[in-house]
Design a protein around this motif. Structure first.
Motif, PDB file in Angstrom:
ATOM      1  N   ASP A 137       0.851  -1.180   0.000  1.00  0.00           N
ATOM      2  CA  ASP A 137       0.000   0.000   0.000  1.00  0.00           C
ATOM      3  C   ASP A 137       0.894   1.240   0.000  1.00  0.00           C
ATOM      4  O   ASP A 137       1.654   1.486   0.943  1.00  0.00           O
ATOM      5  CB  ASP A 137      -0.904  -0.002   1.235  1.00  0.00           C
ATOM      6  CG  ASP A 137      -1.839   1.198   1.264  1.00  0.00           C
ATOM      7  OD1 ASP A 137      -1.920   1.898   0.234  1.00  0.00           O
ATOM      8  OD2 ASP A 137      -2.482   1.433   2.304  1.00  0.00           O
ATOM      9  N   PRO A 150       0.221   5.883   2.181  1.00  0.00           N
ATOM     10  CA  PRO A 150       0.960   6.684   3.178  1.00  0.00           C
ATOM     11  C   PRO A 150       2.218   7.327   2.602  1.00  0.00           C
ATOM     12  O   PRO A 150       2.541   8.471   2.922  1.00  0.00           O
ATOM     13  CB  PRO A 150       1.285   5.666   4.275  1.00  0.00           C
ATOM     14  CG  PRO A 150       0.245   4.593   4.113  1.00  0.00           C
ATOM     15  CD  PRO A 150      -0.001   4.494   2.660  1.00  0.00           C
ATOM     16  N   TRP A 151       2.929   6.582   1.762  1.00  0.00           N
ATOM     17  CA  TRP A 151       4.125   7.151   1.145  1.00  0.00           C
ATOM     18  C   TRP A 151       3.774   8.322   0.248  1.00  0.00           C
ATOM     19  O   TRP A 151       4.489   9.330   0.224  1.00  0.00           O
ATOM     20  CB  TRP A 151       4.838   6.069   0.348  1.00  0.00           C
ATOM     21  CG  TRP A 151       6.058   6.566  -0.385  1.00  0.00           C
ATOM     22  CD1 TRP A 151       7.327   6.631   0.083  1.00  0.00           C
ATOM     23  CD2 TRP A 151       6.093   7.094  -1.725  1.00  0.00           C
ATOM     24  NE1 TRP A 151       8.171   7.161  -0.863  1.00  0.00           N
ATOM     25  CE2 TRP A 151       7.437   7.452  -1.981  1.00  0.00           C
ATOM     26  CE3 TRP A 151       5.145   7.302  -2.712  1.00  0.00           C
ATOM     27  CZ2 TRP A 151       7.837   8.003  -3.201  1.00  0.00           C
ATOM     28  CZ3 TRP A 151       5.545   7.862  -3.931  1.00  0.00           C
ATOM     29  CH2 TRP A 151       6.874   8.195  -4.159  1.00  0.00           C
ATOM     30  N   ARG A 159       1.236  10.404   0.539  1.00  0.00           N
ATOM     31  CA  ARG A 159       0.908  11.568   1.374  1.00  0.00           C
ATOM     32  C   ARG A 159       2.182  12.198   1.929  1.00  0.00           C
ATOM     33  O   ARG A 159       2.337  13.433   1.926  1.00  0.00           O
ATOM     34  CB  ARG A 159      -0.025  11.137   2.504  1.00  0.00           C
ATOM     35  CG  ARG A 159      -0.546  12.290   3.336  1.00  0.00           C
ATOM     36  CD  ARG A 159      -1.475  11.805   4.431  1.00  0.00           C
ATOM     37  NE  ARG A 159      -2.676  11.175   3.880  1.00  0.00           N
ATOM     38  CZ  ARG A 159      -2.910   9.870   3.897  1.00  0.00           C
ATOM     39  NH1 ARG A 159      -2.016   9.044   4.420  1.00  0.00           N
ATOM     40  NH2 ARG A 159      -4.033   9.382   3.388  1.00  0.00           N
ATOM     41  N   GLU A 160       3.104  11.379   2.379  1.00  0.00           N
ATOM     42  CA  GLU A 160       4.349  11.899   2.952  1.00  0.00           C
ATOM     43  C   GLU A 160       5.209  12.574   1.880  1.00  0.00           C
ATOM     44  O   GLU A 160       5.775  13.657   2.112  1.00  0.00           O
ATOM     45  CB  GLU A 160       5.117  10.758   3.607  1.00  0.00           C
ATOM     46  CG  GLU A 160       6.437  11.186   4.229  1.00  0.00           C
ATOM     47  CD  GLU A 160       7.172  10.011   4.859  1.00  0.00           C
ATOM     48  OE1 GLU A 160       8.323  10.203   5.308  1.00  0.00           O
ATOM     49  OE2 GLU A 160       6.590   8.900   4.904  1.00  0.00           O
TER      50      GLU A 160
END
Length: 508
Positions: A32, A35-36, A38-39
């Motif tokens: 997934d 998260p990466w 978004r960061e």
């Protein structure tokens, strides 16, 4: 036979952890990447300057949301990225007088389907007013290049593996318990070199993406500069040239027919905008009640792309004005690749400008009290046939005016135009026409003849509008077909990925 705990380490089975179970990423792995994403977007755009070179302080305040899905798959060391994201950035800025405005920059669709295109970018403000419009225009100007450049680098990194290339996502092999020191040192050296190699690959990919984005921008600018479509329209209004001139130079008059915010500084170098900034430009020459020359553009055109518009106002008769429009330098396509710009511009002038102005002037004429005309021809009709010629001419004019005033088919605007026409012709002209043409027709017949000519003109205009609507329908149908094709392709790709994933899991 060797004793317990003794023997050659080369023949002993060691526990290599996850690295021993999926060597060289042979089996299907999935991670997934949301998260990466978004960061990474926060790192690149979280505090970016969104209006460089504009003299305004506009800065991003972070990534407010990064919704959707992003998955990175690896099979036989081959990266397959599938993503569909909707990103919202917050921003704040201020103008020279200290007015502060906040808002959002929205990127509603970032997907693998348009990885080689600049995504759509929308700018929203928390308030209305000149300051908000100025900051919005600055973001859509120089800020767009900042956002599109960062997104291009982000997409390049994501398609190259994203979190799987960062070093943290790859499974690390556990050190062998019985392997000799040389093997352990080699494994440690490879693990230490992996992040550096990934960083080098990411930097190279970022530089390549920036070069590709710059080349694409230069290509679009060259295409916009080389295109130059033109249109010419002529519209007749039962209104004065001064009244029509104000519809393009006086903000209250402009807002009256657009029913939306409008601004205008009618002087060379002054700016104007219609429909809340959807239409904008700069005045180049202004001759009151005669001519306007301006640089004109839609807000969805490429940055810096303007056409040249010339408006001429000719009023041969009082209250009867011919407006001639010539527009050159219309680009072939807008910033989103739509190639129906010429048709959109022409339809916009006819439907959103000229037709609205015509309704506004007709309403204004209808609200004015009509001058009393009844009875003026009654006294003129009493003299006998032997009356002087000027008396008979006044009688003829009075008949027509009485017929106009008493006929309910015609509004005050139509009555005023015909009355002015009769006054210009004069009594001698009426008598000459009567002698040349034989018996004079009735006043009602003359009025109906004029009305028939106007109706024919209106019918021709309606036919033109119908053709434009048919073209718009055809263009919209093509757009629908393209979207359906893209949707079906996306569904097919998703089904293929699911089937491939199930097959790979079955092999395991």
């Amino acid at each position: 036979m060797a004793k317990w705990g003794e023997g050659d380490a080369r023949w002993q089975v060691a526990d290599m952890g996850e690295g021993g179970r999926n060597v060289n990423n042979w089996h299907w792995t999935e991670k997934d990447a949301l998260p990466w994403c978004r960061e990474r977007l926060t790192e690149m755009l979280g505090s970016a300057d969104l209006a460089p070179g504009s003299g305004l302080g506009v800065r991003a305040t972070g990534v407010k949301s990064c919704a959707g899905e992003a998955v990175v798959n690896n099979r036989k060391n081959k990266i397959i990225a599938a993503y569909e994201l909707s990103v919202v950035l917050g921003w704040e800025g201020s103008v020279a007088d200290g007015t502060s405005v906040t808002g959002e920059v929205r990127l509603p669709y970032i997907s693998e389907e348009n990885h080689d295109e600049d995504p759509e970018m929308q700018v929203a403000t928390s308030s209305e007013g000149p300051a908000a419009q100025q900051l919005k225009a600055a973001i859509l100007g120089s800020g767009k290049k900042v956002v599109h450049g960062a997104v291009a680098v982000f997409v390049k990194e994501l398609r190259a593996g994203g979190p799987m290339r960062s070093g943290a996502a790859q499974p690390k092999a556990a050190p062998a318990k019985s392997v000799d020191a040389a093997v352990g040192q080699a494994a440690q050296g490879a693990a230490a070199a992996a992040p550096a190699a990934a960083a080098a690959n990411g930097a190279a990919a970022g530089q390549q993406a920036e070069k590709e984005a710059a080349a694409a921008a230069a290509k679009k600018e060259a295409a916009a500069a080389s295109s130059g479509h033109s249109i010419e329209l002529k519209e007749r209004f039962f209104a004065g040239a001064a009244e029509l001139f104000e519809c393009f130079t006086v903000p209250p008059r402009m807002m009256a027919y657009t029913q939306s915010p409008a601004e205008a500084e009618p002087q060379p170098g002054g700016k104007f905008s219609l429909y809340g900034g959807s239409v904008q430009g700069v005045f180049r020459e202004v001759a009151p009640n005669q001519r306007i020359l301006m640089d004109w553009r839609f807000s969805n055109w490429e940055d810096g792309s303007f056409s040249r518009v010339e408006l001429r106002f000719e009023e041969p008769d009082r209250g009867n004005t011919l407006v001639t429009l010539k527009q050159t330098g219309i680009p072939d396509a807008d910033r989103f690749g739509h190639h129906d710009v010429v048709g959109t511009v022409e339809a916009g002038w006819r439907q959103q400008v000229f037709d609205r102005i015509r309704r506004l002037t007709i309403h204004a004429q209808a609200c004015r009290p009509a001058a009393p005309a009844a009875g003026r021809g009654a006294a003129a009709r009493r003299p006998a046939a032997a009356a002087p010629r000027d008396v008979r001419a006044r009688a003829s004019q009075g008949d027509v005016e009485d017929a106009i005033a008493s006929n309910p088919l015609f509004n005050s605007q139509f009555m005023g135009v015909l009355r002015d026409s009769l006054a210009r012709q004069g009594s001698e002209s009426l008598m000459r026409n009567a002698q040349a043409q034989g018996p004079r027709t009735s006043a009602t017949e003359e009025v109906l003849t004029t009305a028939l000519a106007q109706s024919k003109q209106t019918l021709q205009q309606l036919v033109v509008w119908r053709e434009q609507i048919d073209r718009q329908i055809a263009a919209q149908q093509k757009q629908v077909d393209r979207m359906e094709f893209a949707l079906n392709k996306s569904r097919g790709d998703a089904a293929y990925l699911r089937a491939l994933k199930e097959m790979m899991h079955g092999d395991m």
